[in-house]
Design a protein around this motif. Structure first.
Motif, PDB file in Angstrom:
ATOM      1  N   HIS A   1       1.005  -0.851  -0.282  1.00  0.00           N
ATOM      2  CA  HIS A   1      -0.131   0.262   0.005  1.00  0.00           C
ATOM      3  C   HIS A   1       0.742   1.290  -0.052  1.00  0.00           C
ATOM      4  O   HIS A   1       1.754   1.597   0.846  1.00  0.00           O
ATOM      5  N   LYS A   2       0.446   1.885  -0.818  1.00  0.00           N
ATOM      6  CA  LYS A   2       1.452   3.777  -0.907  1.00  0.00           C
ATOM      7  C   LYS A   2       0.590   4.835  -1.119  1.00  0.00           C
ATOM      8  O   LYS A   2      -0.655   4.453  -1.813  1.00  0.00           O
ATOM      9  N   LEU A   3       0.732   5.862  -0.285  1.00  0.00           N
ATOM     10  CA  LEU A   3      -0.456   6.730   0.101  1.00  0.00           C
ATOM     11  C   LEU A   3      -0.672   6.979  -1.408  1.00  0.00           C
ATOM     12  O   LEU A   3      -1.464   7.650  -1.485  1.00  0.00           O
ATOM     13  N   GLU A   4       0.683   7.081  -1.883  1.00  0.00           N
ATOM     14  CA  GLU A   4       0.476   8.296  -3.124  1.00  0.00           C
ATOM     15  C   GLU A   4      -0.429   7.457  -4.914  1.00  0.00           C
ATOM     16  O   GLU A   4      -1.187   7.770  -5.253  1.00  0.00           O
ATOM     17  N   ASN A   5      -1.127   5.825  -4.284  1.00  0.00           N
ATOM     18  CA  ASN A   5      -1.433   5.517  -5.203  1.00  0.00           C
ATOM     19  C   ASN A   5      -3.065   5.871  -5.119  1.00  0.00           C
ATOM     20  O   ASN A   5      -4.204   5.783  -6.067  1.00  0.00           O
TER      21      ASN A   5
ATOM     22  N   VAL B   1       1.168  16.489  -8.502  1.00  0.00           N
ATOM     23  CA  VAL B   1       0.336  15.483  -8.619  1.00  0.00           C
ATOM     24  C   VAL B   1       0.969  14.720  -9.618  1.00  0.00           C
ATOM     25  O   VAL B   1       1.508  13.814  -8.480  1.00  0.00           O
ATOM     26  N   ILE B   2       2.033  14.884  -9.896  1.00  0.00           N
ATOM     27  CA  ILE B   2       2.631  13.481 -10.851  1.00  0.00           C
ATOM     28  C   ILE B   2       4.166  13.850  -9.784  1.00  0.00           C
ATOM     29  O   ILE B   2       4.689  12.572  -9.044  1.00  0.00           O
ATOM     30  N   ALA B   3       4.390  14.923  -9.359  1.00  0.00           N
ATOM     31  CA  ALA B   3       5.729  14.909  -8.292  1.00  0.00           C
ATOM     32  C   ALA B   3       5.298  14.385  -7.403  1.00  0.00           C
ATOM     33  O   ALA B   3       6.461  13.891  -6.841  1.00  0.00           O
TER      34      ALA B   3
ATOM     35  N   TRP C   1       7.291  12.125  -5.955  1.00  0.00           N
ATOM     36  CA  TRP C   1       8.516  11.833  -4.993  1.00  0.00           C
ATOM     37  C   TRP C   1       7.594  12.067  -3.385  1.00  0.00           C
ATOM     38  O   TRP C   1       8.562  11.603  -2.448  1.00  0.00           O
ATOM     39  N   GLY C   2       6.641  11.731  -3.623  1.00  0.00           N
ATOM     40  CA  GLY C   2       5.869  12.157  -1.825  1.00  0.00           C
ATOM     41  C   GLY C   2       6.115  11.342  -0.844  1.00  0.00           C
ATOM     42  O   GLY C   2       6.572  11.627  -0.135  1.00  0.00           O
TER      43      GLY C   2
END
Length: 139
Positions: A3-7, A118-120, A124-125
């Motif tokens: 699980h990755k928050l950026e998903n 959003v992409i950044a 890198w989040g």
């Protein structure tokens, strides 16, 4: 893959598509003698995009700051409301000077360019969260 928050931010891509389409449609219908249902459809798409984007961004931010939910929600709502009010100060003059098609087309371009943030964050989040950890809750 864990699980990755950026998903959570993949949903923002969909909202950007709806927002761009809504702005272009809205501007074209107002600029040219097109049927009024186009205004309704464009505004409906815009409303959906705004609500969906707010949901996606809220889910991401609240997952990033689980101990600071009230503060994070306050900042999100502050910026959303501020953006909604601020546009009423310059949009009428912009429309009067350039016409609705150019005005809303430029706003669609701004939405498209904002996808870069959003992409950044997707790229890198997780590193940013490691480098700048969430502060401890105050209460």
């Amino acid at each position: 893959m864990g699980h990755k928050l950026e998903n959570r931010l993949w949903g923002a891509w969909v909202t950007v598509v709806f927002a761009i389409c809504s702005q272009v449609l809205y501007g074209q219908v107002l600029q040219h003698p097109l049927h009024w249902i186009g205004v309704v459809f464009g505004w409906s798409l815009n409303t959906f995009a705004t609500l969906a984007a707010t949901t996606v961004i809220s889910a991401y931010v609240l997952d990033c700051f689980p101990q600071h939910v009230a503060l994070a929600s306050s900042w999100l709502n502050f910026w959303r409301v501020t953006g909604g009010f601020v546009i009423t100060y310059f949009n009428p003059n912009w429309i009067a000077h350039n016409g609705p098609a150019i005005t809303f087309g430029c706003q669609a371009a701004i939405v498209a360019v904002s996808l870069a943030s959003v992409i950044a964050t997707q790229i890198w989040g997780s590193r940013w969260r490691m480098k700048f950890p969430v502060p401890a809750p105050e209460n």
